[in-house]
Design a protein around this motif. Structure first.
Motif, short mmCIF file in Angstrom:
data_model
loop_
_atom_site.label_atom_id
_atom_site.label_comp_id
_atom_site.label_asym_id
_atom_site.label_seq_id
_atom_site.Cartn_x
_atom_site.Cartn_y
_atom_site.Cartn_z
N ILE A 164 -31.14 20.19 8.54
CA ILE A 164 -30.89 21.26 9.49
C ILE A 164 -32.24 21.68 10.06
CG2 ILE A 164 -29.95 23.58 9.83
CD1 ILE A 164 -28.11 22.95 7.37
N GLN A 165 -32.42 21.47 11.35
CA GLN A 165 -33.71 21.69 12.01
C GLN A 165 -34.04 23.17 12.18
OE1 GLN A 165 -35.67 18.71 13.21
NE2 GLN A 165 -34.31 18.14 11.55
N ASP A 166 -33.03 23.99 12.30
CA ASP A 166 -33.24 25.42 12.53
C ASP A 166 -32.67 26.23 11.36
OD1 ASP A 166 -30.65 24.75 13.12
OD2 ASP A 166 -30.59 25.77 15.05
N TYR A 167 -32.90 25.72 10.16
CA TYR A 167 -32.37 26.35 8.95
C TYR A 167 -32.85 27.80 8.85
CZ TYR A 167 -31.25 27.30 4.11
OH TYR A 167 -30.75 27.87 2.97
N GLY A 168 -31.90 28.67 8.56
CA GLY A 168 -32.24 30.07 8.37
C GLY A 168 -32.16 30.90 9.64
N THR A 169 -32.05 30.26 10.80
CA THR A 169 -31.88 31.02 12.05
C THR A 169 -30.47 30.81 12.56
OG1 THR A 169 -32.89 29.23 13.36
CG2 THR A 169 -34.35 31.01 12.64
N THR A 170 -30.23 29.70 13.28
CA THR A 170 -28.86 29.44 13.76
C THR A 170 -28.16 28.38 12.92
OG1 THR A 170 -29.53 27.72 15.32
CG2 THR A 170 -29.46 30.01 16.14
#
Length: 177
Positions: free
Chosen positions: A97-103
């Motif tokens: 997941i490239q944007d883990y913790g945001t979207t």
């Protein structure tokens, strides 16, 4: 001379503004936020952009399992060959997941033979029963659901893909399970 420079400057500003508006219109839609439950369980492939890798594939699915770290997902993509009762064909990959913790909406999956795809979740239904994802350029798009949709629900899915800017005439809808 001063008027010519002024005229050219205004023309340049107008062109730059137009380019900005056009590039924004052509940009891929924003991703939507998804929770950790999105990357768990099996999603049925309802619609997709045709590609060589899926020729002859029907009853497609993606099954997600937790990976070794919170930002990784074990992916099994599968389908049946030619008919929903045909031979099962699968491929396994590891997603990050490239944007883990945001979207949590952008995942890059590495499959064998150095095949890599980046998937972006562009829409998730309010009841979380179906979603639309695409690659960053919007050249490939997928519609997934937890269950086989009714005709009216399928029409909503396709309409949503169109609203996101995808040319839905490019989609194919192989038979499901």
């Amino acid at each position: 001379m001063h008027n010519l420079i002024r005229h050219l400057s205004l023309h340049l500003i107008t062109c730059l503004f137009a380019i900005g508006v056009v590039s924004q219109a052509l940009a891929a839609p924003d991703v939507v936020k998804v929770g950790p439950d999105h990357y768990q369980g099996t999603w049925l492939e309802i619609g997709r952009t045709p590609m060589f890798l899926t020729d002859g594939c029907v009853a497609g699915y993606s099954t997600y399992r937790k990976g070794k770290t919170p930002d990784t997902v074990m992916v099994e993509d599968g389908c049946r060959v030619d008919t929903p009762n045909g031979r099962l064909k699968t491929i396994n990959g590891t997603g990050k997941i490239q944007d883990y913790g945001t979207t949590n909406a952008t995942m890059r999956v590495r499959y064998p033979l150095l095949i890599t795809f980046t998937y972006r979740v562009l829409y998730k239904s309010p009841d979380k029963s179906w979603f639309i994802s695409a690659n960053p350029s919007m050249s490939d798009l997928w519609i997934y659901s937890r269950t086989v949709p009714s005709k009216s629900k399928l029409n909503r899915m396709v309409r949503k893909a169109s609203e996101l800017g995808y040319d839905v005439k490019k989609l194919e809808f192989p038979p499901a399970r």
